[in-house]
Each structure stands twice: as C-alpha cells, then as structure tokens.
Design a protein around this motif. Structure first.
Motif, PDB file in Angstrom:
ATOM      1  N   LEU A   1       6.083  45.223  69.008  1.00 12.67           N
ATOM      2  CA  LEU A   1       6.674  46.391  68.360  1.00 12.67           C
ATOM      3  C   LEU A   1       8.197  46.315  68.396  1.00 12.67           C
ATOM      4  CD1 LEU A   1       6.444  49.270  67.141  1.00 12.67           C
ATOM      5  CD2 LEU A   1       6.416  50.135  69.493  1.00 12.67           C
ATOM      6  N   PHE A   2       8.750  45.969  69.545  1.00 12.58           N
ATOM      7  CA  PHE A   2      10.201  45.830  69.702  1.00 12.58           C
ATOM      8  C   PHE A   2      10.749  44.756  68.759  1.00 12.58           C
ATOM      9  CE2 PHE A   2      13.743  43.668  71.893  1.00 12.58           C
ATOM     10  CZ  PHE A   2      14.621  44.728  72.088  1.00 12.58           C
ATOM     11  N   ALA A   3      10.068  43.612  68.681  1.00  8.85           N
ATOM     12  CA  ALA A   3      10.550  42.500  67.852  1.00  8.85           C
ATOM     13  C   ALA A   3      10.469  42.816  66.369  1.00  8.85           C
ATOM     14  CB  ALA A   3       9.751  41.234  68.169  1.00  8.85           C
ATOM     15  N   VAL A   4       9.368  43.412  65.906  1.00  5.68           N
ATOM     16  CA  VAL A   4       9.247  43.673  64.470  1.00  5.68           C
ATOM     17  C   VAL A   4      10.187  44.806  64.041  1.00  5.68           C
ATOM     18  CG1 VAL A   4       6.899  42.773  64.330  1.00  5.68           C
ATOM     19  CG2 VAL A   4       7.247  45.237  64.689  1.00  5.68           C
ATOM     20  N   LYS A   5      10.498  45.734  64.945  1.00  8.12           N
ATOM     21  CA  LYS A   5      11.487  46.760  64.610  1.00  8.12           C
ATOM     22  C   LYS A   5      12.864  46.130  64.432  1.00  8.12           C
ATOM     23  CE  LYS A   5      11.439  50.792  66.660  1.00  8.12           C
ATOM     24  NZ  LYS A   5      11.364  51.848  67.709  1.00  8.12           N
ATOM     25  N   ALA A   6      13.192  45.147  65.293  1.00  4.29           N
ATOM     26  CA  ALA A   6      14.465  44.442  65.145  1.00  4.29           C
ATOM     27  C   ALA A   6      14.493  43.603  63.871  1.00  4.29           C
ATOM     28  CB  ALA A   6      14.722  43.563  66.363  1.00  4.29           C
TER      29      ALA A   6
ATOM     30  N   TRP B   1       7.141  37.043  89.022  1.00  4.43           N
ATOM     31  CA  TRP B   1       7.793  37.507  87.807  1.00  4.43           C
ATOM     32  C   TRP B   1       6.934  37.166  86.591  1.00  4.43           C
ATOM     33  CZ3 TRP B   1       8.125  33.370  84.631  1.00  4.43           C
ATOM     34  CH2 TRP B   1       8.171  32.110  85.232  1.00  4.43           C
ATOM     35  N   PHE B   2       7.289  37.755  85.456  1.00  7.22           N
ATOM     36  CA  PHE B   2       6.670  37.347  84.196  1.00  7.22           C
ATOM     37  C   PHE B   2       7.703  37.417  83.089  1.00  7.22           C
ATOM     38  CE2 PHE B   2       6.262  41.948  83.649  1.00  7.22           C
ATOM     39  CZ  PHE B   2       6.548  42.110  82.299  1.00  7.22           C
ATOM     40  N   THR B   3       7.489  36.628  82.057  1.00 10.78           N
ATOM     41  CA  THR B   3       8.229  36.745  80.801  1.00 10.78           C
ATOM     42  C   THR B   3       7.241  36.653  79.647  1.00 10.78           C
ATOM     43  OG1 THR B   3       8.638  34.358  80.613  1.00 10.78           O
ATOM     44  CG2 THR B   3      10.324  35.687  81.735  1.00 10.78           C
ATOM     45  N   VAL B   4       7.513  37.390  78.591  1.00 12.68           N
ATOM     46  CA  VAL B   4       6.794  37.232  77.325  1.00 12.68           C
ATOM     47  C   VAL B   4       7.857  37.025  76.249  1.00 12.68           C
ATOM     48  CG1 VAL B   4       5.230  38.236  75.635  1.00 12.68           C
ATOM     49  CG2 VAL B   4       4.871  38.689  78.071  1.00 12.68           C
ATOM     50  N   ASP B   5       7.888  35.826  75.670  1.00 13.07           N
ATOM     51  CA  ASP B   5       8.835  35.521  74.601  1.00 13.07           C
ATOM     52  C   ASP B   5       8.172  35.783  73.254  1.00 13.07           C
ATOM     53  OD1 ASP B   5      11.399  34.348  75.748  1.00 13.07           O
ATOM     54  OD2 ASP B   5       9.865  33.230  76.849  1.00 13.07           O
ATOM     55  N   LEU B   6       8.829  36.600  72.440  1.00 15.81           N
ATOM     56  CA  LEU B   6       8.311  36.973  71.132  1.00 15.81           C
ATOM     57  C   LEU B   6       9.149  36.342  70.034  1.00 15.81           C
ATOM     58  CD1 LEU B   6       6.012  38.951  71.851  1.00 15.81           C
ATOM     59  CD2 LEU B   6       8.015  39.631  73.173  1.00 15.81           C
ATOM     60  N   ARG B   7       8.489  35.925  68.985  1.00 11.57           N
ATOM     61  CA  ARG B   7       9.184  35.412  67.792  1.00 11.57           C
ATOM     62  C   ARG B   7       8.559  36.100  66.584  1.00 11.57           C
ATOM     63  NH1 ARG B   7      12.133  30.842  66.117  1.00 11.57           N
ATOM     64  NH2 ARG B   7      11.698  30.148  63.996  1.00 11.57           N
ATOM     65  N   ALA B   8       9.379  36.765  65.788  1.00 11.04           N
ATOM     66  CA  ALA B   8       8.901  37.450  64.579  1.00 11.04           C
ATOM     67  C   ALA B   8       9.664  36.914  63.377  1.00 11.04           C
ATOM     68  CB  ALA B   8       9.098  38.958  64.708  1.00 11.04           C
ATOM     69  N   GLU B   9       8.947  36.562  62.315  1.00 13.31           N
ATOM     70  CA  GLU B   9       9.539  35.982  61.109  1.00 13.31           C
ATOM     71  C   GLU B   9       9.082  36.756  59.883  1.00 13.31           C
ATOM     72  OE1 GLU B   9       9.386  31.567  60.911  1.00 13.31           O
ATOM     73  OE2 GLU B   9       8.120  31.750  62.701  1.00 13.31           O
ATOM     74  N   GLY B  10      10.009  37.026  58.983  1.00 15.46           N
ATOM     75  CA  GLY B  10       9.674  37.693  57.737  1.00 15.46           C
ATOM     76  C   GLY B  10      10.908  37.937  56.900  1.00 15.46           C
TER      77      GLY B  10
ATOM     78  N   VAL C   1      13.585  36.826  64.369  1.00 15.14           N
ATOM     79  CA  VAL C   1      14.052  37.528  65.565  1.00 15.14           C
ATOM     80  C   VAL C   1      13.324  36.955  66.766  1.00 15.14           C
ATOM     81  CG1 VAL C   1      13.969  39.706  66.856  1.00 15.14           C
ATOM     82  CG2 VAL C   1      14.741  39.697  64.474  1.00 15.14           C
ATOM     83  N   ASN C   2      14.080  36.536  67.780  1.00 10.99           N
ATOM     84  CA  ASN C   2      13.513  36.119  69.054  1.00 10.99           C
ATOM     85  C   ASN C   2      13.828  37.194  70.092  1.00 10.99           C
ATOM     86  OD1 ASN C   2      12.491  33.285  68.559  1.00 10.99           O
ATOM     87  ND2 ASN C   2      14.603  33.069  67.855  1.00 10.99           N
ATOM     88  N   ALA C   3      12.812  37.563  70.853  1.00 13.69           N
ATOM     89  CA  ALA C   3      12.979  38.633  71.841  1.00 13.69           C
ATOM     90  C   ALA C   3      12.230  38.254  73.109  1.00 13.69           C
ATOM     91  CB  ALA C   3      12.466  39.961  71.284  1.00 13.69           C
ATOM     92  N   ARG C   4      12.516  38.969  74.174  1.00 15.27           N
ATOM     93  CA  ARG C   4      11.844  38.706  75.446  1.00 15.27           C
ATOM     94  C   ARG C   4      11.590  40.009  76.189  1.00 15.27           C
ATOM     95  NH1 ARG C   4      13.684  34.215  79.855  1.00 15.27           N
ATOM     96  NH2 ARG C   4      12.399  32.941  78.455  1.00 15.27           N
TER      97      ARG C   4
END
Length: 393
Positions: free
Chosen positions: A156-161, A317-326, A331-334
């Motif tokens: 949600l954060f990535a696609v809003k960006a 710890w954890f990380t989730v790396d998100l990549r959204a294209e359109g 947009v790359n987010a974490r």
C-alpha cells in the motif's frame, strides 16, 4: 472510501486479548499495558483464571478485567464478545481453534483481530461469517502480525508513492534473522497437509465473490519462479505463504493499485546455493506434512506457546523490500522492524487493536484486510512504534 471514527457501540470494555497467558499473547498484553492510553479499558481472557491472575499481578494493573473463556465453551465466547468492542486472539492454529470465537464476534458486532497465516481458515471464515459481520457491523481482520502487515501495508505504501493509473506490477522480498514462531510453524504444517481442502475453499470463495459482483480491479499473483534481483543483490525464492493472498485482496478493492495489479512474493537469499537449499527444504516439509506421524514429530521440534529469550529477540530483525512499477515509473521501498515472530508481531497486533479502537479509519464491515480496515492510520502508528516505512531511491 468514507472515513469515520471507530465503533461507537456501548460496551463494558474496549479491547480484550484472548490467549493472554501464552507467549505471544503475553507480549501483546505487555505492549498494550505500557503503550495504551490510560482510559483504554483492557481485558485479559483465557481458559485458566489462575494464570490470568498471574499476568495481572506481573503487570501490577488492578484495573485489568479478567474473563474466563474457552474455545470449547461457545457460551463463554458469546459472553466475551458481548462485553467488548474488540477481541484480539493469539490462540491457534486457527483452523483448529479459531472459528467459534469469530462466530461469536460476528454475531455480536464485535471487531475481531488475529495472527493467522492459514489461507484456508481465512476463506472458510469468509464463507461462514462475512455476511453476518456485514449485517452486525463487525470487522473481521486476519493476519495482523508479521503475517501479513509488513507486506500488505508495505505494498500500500509503495503503490501510493508510485501513484500509477495503468497496470501495476509489484513484488515483496522478505529477509530476517528471527526465530520462526511455534504458532506459525504449526499453522504451516496444518496447511501443507490440507492442499485439497484449501483449494476447495478457494474455489467456493471465488464463486461467492463472483456472484456478489466481483472486485474493483483484476489482481493476480506473479508466476512463482526463482529469479535474481540485481539491485538488491539477492536470489529470490517464491514463498508459499498467506501474504500474497492478503495483498491481492487489498488490491482488488482499494484505489491506487492501478487498472490491473500483479504481485510476486519472495524470500531473499544472498547465494544461489541458499535459494536451492530453501526450495528443497520447503518441498521436504510439505511432503512430510502429508504423513501424520511425521507431521506430529515435526510439531514437537518448535512447540507452541514458547519463544526465544528477550536477549535473542533483541538481536533479531526483518526487512521487506518492495518494488512497484507502473506508468513507466519505479518505486523501491522498504519496511523494517524488530524480531518478526514475536516482538514485532506483538507490536503490530497491539497497534492494530489500538488503531481500530481509537483512530479515524475507513468505514468497513465484514472480513477485511489490514490495508482496507486501517491503511494509513496503522502505518502512522507502526512508524511511531519503531517499524519504518521508507522509499529507498
């Protein structure tokens, strides 16, 4: 989507934690006792009143209401649901123990939050209780821990960006050094052993949703193929978890995910050898889960209701790396946070309850995801609690 304050139903309590004497339930109660505002009316529920008394004494909170309730006693669950606005439950595996409490909450118009990672449970709850919850005003929100908040809210954060109007493709890559939770492991074993019933539940749900008018947009999963991400420097191994199913359900109903949406969900490993080893391990676990004696033996290796030491959790710890294209943009987010299986999950579950209890959130009813039910208000809460959402380029 219209915004409205949380439920205005008059109840004796605001939030009750069911399973408060367990490991994750105890961490959730600890967090709420420390971070909830003083005016929040908090209750603890479980089978053993003596153990509940011990939790209350440990916290030094005389104002905590104790409620004896058991999944094998429907009347006790009805009484619990009717006393509070929100029930939080950590009692799993949910496919085995969860439905009676959901039924009580749906009938009473009480909001329900859990930590399930079991797709079949979520689908069967939708089939049995979604319409009741819509009628009574209850919100049934599953997967409010590491499954699946970082992925659901991260996308949600990535696609809003990204803010694209055409087709959108996204993927999430998770990494962690945390210990696998006993509840998650037992839930996974159960799901691996139930491939046919799980597929049937998916089919039945799809038929009901189609008859009800379908979704706002098409959303589907990417082909489950291992691949290399040069930017992250990881090999990506497809993960057979509930997370992509939750993400896709959010994408089907929320604005901002483009005209069509595709999502791939992966674990990130530094070498091809680890990726291959992970594939073999998951395949072996799925095969072993088909044999009841092997499944029971595996279940003894990571017992439910226990967890790592505080010292061990502090190093996780954890990380989730998100990549959204359109629309020709990327947009790359974490999303990043502490120990995912226990500390981070307790934070996410507790903040979800506080969000529904206290914040202005979308007007929703029935079975909904965290992104649909809470969205940006929950992201804001989690950031204040130390779970970060950042655009990385």
């Amino acid at each position: 989507m219209e915004s409205t304050p949380g439920p205005t139903r008059e109840r004796e309590l605001d939030v009750v934690v069911f399973g408060a004497t367990g490991f994750t339930g105890g961490l959730t109660v600890d967090y709420l006792a420390e971070h909830a505002p003083a005016e929040l009316r908090l209750g603890l529920a479980g089978r053993n009143l003596g153990k509940l008394e011990a939790v209350k004494a440990r916290l030094g909170r005389d104002d905590l209401e104790l409620i004896q309730a058991d999944v094998d006693d429907p009347a006790s669950l009805t009484a619990l649901a009717e006393r509070t606005r929100i029930v939080v439950t950590t009692v799993g595996p949910y496919l085995e123990y969860g439905e009676p409490l959901v039924a009580a909450c749906a009938a009473a118009g009480t909001d329900y939050l859990d930590l399930t990672g079991e797709p079949e449970f979520v689908d069967r709850i939708y089939l049995a209780h979604h319409e009741t919850a819509k009628r009574t005003g209850a919100r049934l929100v599953h997967a409010c821990g590491f499954d699946s908040i970082p992925h659901d809210l991260g996308v949600l954060f990535a696609v809003k960006a990204l803010d694209a109007t055409g087709p959108v493709t996204a993927r999430g890559v998770v990494r962690s050094n945390g210990t696998l939770s006993g509840g998650t492991f037992h839930s996974a074993l159960t799901q691996f052993s139930r491939a046919r019933p799980m597929a049937q539940a998916v089919k039945e749900r799809a038929g009901v949703e189609k008859a009800a008018g379908g979704a706002v947009r098409r959303a589907h999963g990417a082909a489950p193929t291992p691949l290399r991400d040069g930017k992250l420097g990881y090999w990506l191994l497809p993960l057979p978890t509930i997370d992509p199913m939750i993400v896709l359900r959010s994408a089907r109903v929320l604005p901002g995910y483009g005209s069509e949406f595709t999502y791939g969900h992966y674990a990130g490993t530094k070498t091809l050898r680890y990726a291959a080893g992970g594939t073999v391990a998951v395949a072996g676990l799925m095969a072993a889960a088909q044999v009841p004696p092997l499944r029971r033996w595996l279940g003894t290796k990571i017992p439910q209701g226990t967890g790592p030491s505080e010292k061990r959790r502090e190093k996780s710890w954890f990380t989730v790396d998100l990549r959204a294209e359109g629309d020709g943009r990327v947009v790359n987010a974490r999303v990043a946070g502490p120990d995912p299986g226990y500390t981070g999950t307790a934070i996410m579950l507790a903040e979800s309850a506080l969000c529904l209890a206290l914040d202005d959130v979308p007007a929703t009813t029935g079975q909904v995801t965290t992104a649909v039910a809470m969205g940006q208000p929950l992201i804001d809460r989690l950031e204040a609690a130390g779970i970060t959402f950042t655009v990385t380029d």
